[in-house]
Design a protein around this motif. Structure first.
Motif, PDB file in Angstrom:
ATOM      1  N   MET B   1       0.788  -0.968   0.119  1.00  0.00           N
ATOM      2  CA  MET B   1       0.085  -0.275   0.068  1.00  0.00           C
ATOM      3  C   MET B   1       1.004   1.205   0.059  1.00  0.00           C
ATOM      4  SD  MET B   1      -3.196   0.386  -0.155  1.00  0.00           S
ATOM      5  CE  MET B   1      -4.450   1.331  -0.256  1.00  0.00           C
ATOM      6  N   THR B   2       0.547   2.226  -0.682  1.00  0.00           N
ATOM      7  CA  THR B   2       1.450   3.678  -0.753  1.00  0.00           C
ATOM      8  C   THR B   2       0.833   4.367   0.381  1.00  0.00           C
ATOM      9  OG1 THR B   2      -0.146   4.593  -2.197  1.00  0.00           O
ATOM     10  CG2 THR B   2       1.445   3.111  -3.233  1.00  0.00           C
ATOM     11  N   ASP B   3       1.819   5.347   0.627  1.00  0.00           N
ATOM     12  CA  ASP B   3       1.459   6.413   1.776  1.00  0.00           C
ATOM     13  C   ASP B   3       0.217   7.045   1.111  1.00  0.00           C
ATOM     14  OD1 ASP B   3       3.484   5.611   3.163  1.00  0.00           O
ATOM     15  OD2 ASP B   3       4.795   6.950   2.734  1.00  0.00           O
ATOM     16  N   ASP B   4       0.322   7.395  -0.044  1.00  0.00           N
ATOM     17  CA  ASP B   4      -0.758   8.258  -0.582  1.00  0.00           C
ATOM     18  C   ASP B   4      -2.083   8.025  -0.467  1.00  0.00           C
ATOM     19  OD1 ASP B   4       1.234  10.252  -1.489  1.00  0.00           O
ATOM     20  OD2 ASP B   4       1.613   8.962  -3.332  1.00  0.00           O
ATOM     21  N   ALA B   5      -2.290   6.594  -0.752  1.00  0.00           N
ATOM     22  CA  ALA B   5      -3.414   6.025  -0.818  1.00  0.00           C
ATOM     23  C   ALA B   5      -4.079   5.341   0.423  1.00  0.00           C
ATOM     24  CB  ALA B   5      -3.577   4.892  -1.883  1.00  0.00           C
ATOM     25  N   ARG B   6      -3.304   5.396   1.431  1.00  0.00           N
ATOM     26  CA  ARG B   6      -3.622   4.533   2.566  1.00  0.00           C
ATOM     27  C   ARG B   6      -5.020   4.506   3.021  1.00  0.00           C
ATOM     28  NH1 ARG B   6       1.152   4.196   6.145  1.00  0.00           N
ATOM     29  NH2 ARG B   6       2.189   2.806   4.740  1.00  0.00           N
ATOM     30  N   ASP B   7      -5.402   6.162   3.199  1.00  0.00           N
ATOM     31  CA  ASP B   7      -6.558   6.273   3.772  1.00  0.00           C
ATOM     32  C   ASP B   7      -7.909   6.234   2.740  1.00  0.00           C
ATOM     33  OD1 ASP B   7      -5.712   8.453   2.390  1.00  0.00           O
ATOM     34  OD2 ASP B   7      -6.060   9.701   4.137  1.00  0.00           O
ATOM     35  N   ARG B   8      -7.734   5.757   1.580  1.00  0.00           N
ATOM     36  CA  ARG B   8      -8.694   5.813   0.531  1.00  0.00           C
ATOM     37  C   ARG B   8      -9.674   4.734   0.772  1.00  0.00           C
ATOM     38  NH1 ARG B   8      -7.820   9.578  -3.043  1.00  0.00           N
ATOM     39  NH2 ARG B   8      -9.070   8.886  -4.374  1.00  0.00           N
ATOM     40  N   PRO B   9     -10.745   4.549   0.445  1.00  0.00           N
ATOM     41  CA  PRO B   9     -11.731   3.364   0.706  1.00  0.00           C
ATOM     42  C   PRO B   9     -11.285   2.191  -0.343  1.00  0.00           C
ATOM     43  CG  PRO B   9     -12.737   5.224  -0.900  1.00  0.00           C
ATOM     44  CD  PRO B   9     -11.612   5.904  -0.094  1.00  0.00           C
ATOM     45  N   VAL B  10     -11.454   0.991   0.070  1.00  0.00           N
ATOM     46  CA  VAL B  10     -11.007  -0.036  -0.648  1.00  0.00           C
ATOM     47  C   VAL B  10     -12.023  -0.809  -1.227  1.00  0.00           C
ATOM     48  CG1 VAL B  10      -9.580  -2.327  -0.181  1.00  0.00           C
ATOM     49  CG2 VAL B  10      -8.788  -0.266   0.541  1.00  0.00           C
ATOM     50  N   ARG B  11     -11.906  -1.421  -2.426  1.00  0.00           N
ATOM     51  CA  ARG B  11     -12.934  -2.048  -2.956  1.00  0.00           C
ATOM     52  C   ARG B  11     -13.208  -3.505  -2.506  1.00  0.00           C
ATOM     53  NH1 ARG B  11     -16.439   0.361  -6.391  1.00  0.00           N
ATOM     54  NH2 ARG B  11     -15.187   1.697  -7.905  1.00  0.00           N
ATOM     55  N   VAL B  12     -14.387  -3.939  -2.492  1.00  0.00           N
ATOM     56  CA  VAL B  12     -14.738  -5.422  -1.906  1.00  0.00           C
ATOM     57  C   VAL B  12     -15.355  -6.185  -3.140  1.00  0.00           C
ATOM     58  CG1 VAL B  12     -14.983  -4.586   0.410  1.00  0.00           C
ATOM     59  CG2 VAL B  12     -16.939  -4.420  -1.364  1.00  0.00           C
ATOM     60  N   GLU B  13     -15.446  -7.370  -2.795  1.00  0.00           N
ATOM     61  CA  GLU B  13     -16.093  -8.397  -3.816  1.00  0.00           C
ATOM     62  C   GLU B  13     -17.444  -7.680  -4.383  1.00  0.00           C
ATOM     63  OE1 GLU B  13     -13.355 -10.584  -3.034  1.00  0.00           O
ATOM     64  OE2 GLU B  13     -14.144 -12.733  -3.661  1.00  0.00           O
ATOM     65  N   GLN B  14     -18.272  -7.430  -3.467  1.00  0.00           N
ATOM     66  CA  GLN B  14     -19.590  -6.846  -3.686  1.00  0.00           C
ATOM     67  C   GLN B  14     -19.898  -5.851  -4.964  1.00  0.00           C
ATOM     68  OE1 GLN B  14     -18.303  -7.923  -0.927  1.00  0.00           O
ATOM     69  NE2 GLN B  14     -20.134  -8.165   0.828  1.00  0.00           N
ATOM     70  N   ASP B  15     -18.623  -5.270  -4.746  1.00  0.00           N
ATOM     71  CA  ASP B  15     -18.517  -4.023  -5.873  1.00  0.00           C
ATOM     72  C   ASP B  15     -18.717  -4.691  -7.337  1.00  0.00           C
ATOM     73  OD1 ASP B  15     -18.436  -2.094  -3.831  1.00  0.00           O
ATOM     74  OD2 ASP B  15     -16.279  -1.854  -4.045  1.00  0.00           O
ATOM     75  N   LEU B  16     -18.316  -5.871  -7.423  1.00  0.00           N
ATOM     76  CA  LEU B  16     -18.452  -6.334  -8.928  1.00  0.00           C
ATOM     77  C   LEU B  16     -19.896  -6.288  -9.389  1.00  0.00           C
ATOM     78  CD1 LEU B  16     -15.953  -9.321  -8.542  1.00  0.00           C
ATOM     79  CD2 LEU B  16     -15.747  -7.490 -10.189  1.00  0.00           C
ATOM     80  N   ALA B  17     -20.852  -6.089  -8.613  1.00  0.00           N
ATOM     81  CA  ALA B  17     -22.260  -5.774  -8.847  1.00  0.00           C
ATOM     82  C   ALA B  17     -22.509  -4.633  -9.587  1.00  0.00           C
ATOM     83  CB  ALA B  17     -23.192  -6.162  -7.660  1.00  0.00           C
ATOM     84  N   SER B 129      -2.943  -3.527  -8.170  1.00  0.00           N
ATOM     85  CA  SER B 129      -3.558  -4.736  -7.146  1.00  0.00           C
ATOM     86  C   SER B 129      -4.216  -4.154  -5.767  1.00  0.00           C
ATOM     87  CB  SER B 129      -2.755  -5.968  -6.832  1.00  0.00           C
ATOM     88  OG  SER B 129      -1.881  -5.519  -6.077  1.00  0.00           O
ATOM     89  N   GLU B 130      -3.619  -2.826  -5.353  1.00  0.00           N
ATOM     90  CA  GLU B 130      -4.029  -2.436  -3.968  1.00  0.00           C
ATOM     91  C   GLU B 130      -5.269  -1.738  -4.307  1.00  0.00           C
ATOM     92  OE1 GLU B 130      -2.646  -2.557  -1.360  1.00  0.00           O
ATOM     93  OE2 GLU B 130      -0.551  -3.283  -1.979  1.00  0.00           O
ATOM     94  N   LEU B 131      -5.859  -1.337  -5.520  1.00  0.00           N
ATOM     95  CA  LEU B 131      -7.034  -0.714  -5.707  1.00  0.00           C
ATOM     96  C   LEU B 131      -8.354  -1.522  -5.997  1.00  0.00           C
ATOM     97  CD1 LEU B 131      -5.358   1.942  -8.237  1.00  0.00           C
ATOM     98  CD2 LEU B 131      -5.620   2.094  -5.713  1.00  0.00           C
ATOM     99  N   GLY B 206     -15.199   7.849  -6.082  1.00  0.00           N
ATOM    100  CA  GLY B 206     -14.653   7.930  -4.588  1.00  0.00           C
ATOM    101  C   GLY B 206     -13.549   6.739  -4.216  1.00  0.00           C
ATOM    102  N   TYR B 207     -13.360   5.844  -5.446  1.00  0.00           N
ATOM    103  CA  TYR B 207     -12.595   4.873  -5.575  1.00  0.00           C
ATOM    104  C   TYR B 207     -11.416   5.207  -6.503  1.00  0.00           C
ATOM    105  CZ  TYR B 207     -15.875   2.110  -2.909  1.00  0.00           C
ATOM    106  OH  TYR B 207     -16.786   1.575  -1.868  1.00  0.00           O
ATOM    107  N   GLY B 208     -10.316   4.487  -6.218  1.00  0.00           N
ATOM    108  CA  GLY B 208      -9.326   4.702  -7.202  1.00  0.00           C
ATOM    109  C   GLY B 208      -8.298   5.682  -6.741  1.00  0.00           C
TER     110      GLY B 208
END
Lengths: 236, 236
Positions: B1-17, B129-131, B206-208
């Motif tokens: 995980m990069t410093d810049d992105a540490r506090d960003r929301p992370v994708r979950v499997e349900q998002d595939l919907a 892959s972190e995203l 809100g992601y990425g």
């Protein structure tokens, strides 16, 4: 089994205890292994001519199968107490030469090399597999497995020939080069390698083909090639 | 995980919907898959420069591993309801261009492409892959598996550099071409593909990454490349 050889003695696993037979089998596995390794490399290179990702995948599958065969042959060479790379060394020049002289210039020639070139090699190894013990035969036959690439290549070639009149003449020429170079290199390999020659041709051991059967085998390879060319409507 | 992105929301499997996220993941798998397929083909081609059967086998193993990754990615694309070949189509030009512009002229350049080129791609996919959701991340990371080829290439390169003064300058030049072309093609791919851009760069979802993080990522890729070149004693 060929008519000529039907009444000849057949090798058994115990024969591997005989140093001469063992050396012959190791040499056979060596030339097969290097053939599969370079087969992998050249099919992967020829896939570079494929313009669609579908065709790239088809050829990549063929190539990886060749490499899996290489790995099984190398493992067997090690089981028999030899080093795969030392075992392949006497054969690299002839196999490399065959590929260099039979380098396809484009996608249809690459297909022809799969269709006719692989088939010549397979016919040769099928003949040779009759002369060895069951375990070596099993492994040799495994290396001949076809993942449908010959049928795939035949279909593509038929389409290419139907679409362009000029293709047939060029492919007929390339087919002649494939069989000519294959027979020449196969005979050179056997002639230059005493271990392999001792396995395949009976020079006093009571096993292997006599010289007449050996020449007949090359006639059968040529006949099978001619039939394959004619099946595409090409002159052989 | 990069410093810049540490506090960003992370994708979950349900998002595939979510159709947009799903299209983004499919696009990511598509560019990865085509990269692995062409990676297979080019490594196999580059193995043609290897003079020993040992080196040919080493590179053949790397290549077949790339193809196994391709197959798993293609299977996942199908699971997500898309056709692998259609999914790869928007990316073929950029990936083919990268390989064409970074074609090694000989065996040491082929080794450099394995050492530096593969590593740049791996760094990029590790960042990306972190995203994504855990299942997509798992698959992406799997595609980064290294069968020891980077270490192998580094060892061979060190020997080649020590043996010949002129090699270092030429490799430094080739390394600069590798990183330059990689960054240029990666940015082009993302810029040209809305689905992929939507996945990687936050343009309201809100992601990425935000655009600043996106640029920082390329800086990190460049820094890592520079460190790898310096590890061989080469100027980057």
């Amino acid at each position: 089994m060929t008519d000529d050889a039907r009444d000849r003695p057949v090798r058994v696993e115990q024969d591997l205890a005989e140093p001469g037979y063992r050396r012959g089998v190791i040499a056979l596995l060596g030339v097969l292994a290097y053939g599969e390794l370079v087969g992998f490399l050249t099919i992967a290179q020829e896939a570079g001519f494929a313009s669609s990702s579908q065709d790239k995948v088809t050829l990549a599958k063929v190539a990886t199968q060749e490499f899996a065969h290489y790995e099984r042959l190398a493992t067997r060479i090690e089981e028999l107490g030899a080093d795969p790379h030392q075992t392949m060394a006497p054969f690299t020049r002839a196999v490399d030469d065959w590929h260099r002289r039979a380098t396809p210039a484009d996608w249809v020639e690459a297909l022809m090399k799969v269709y006719a070139g692989n088939s010549i090699a397979n016919d040769f190894y099928r003949e040779v597999s009759e002369l060895v013990d069951p375990e070596t035969r099993r492994l040799t036959r495994e290396a001949l497995e076809d993942a449908g690439q010959v049928e795939f290549a035949a279909g593509e070639l038929r389409r290419a020939i139907a679409a362009d009149d000029k293709v047939a003449g060029r492919l007929a020429l390339f087919g002649r080069r494939l069989i000519g170079e294959a027979l020449s290199q196969a005979q050179r390999v056997a002639a230059e390698n005493d271990d392999l020659m001792g396995l395949l041709v009976d020079t006093g051991s009571g096993y292997g083909l006599d010289l007449r059967d050996w020449m007949h085998m090359f006639t059968r390879l040529t006949d099978a090639h001619t039939a394959r060319m004619e099946a595409l409507g090409l002159s052989a």
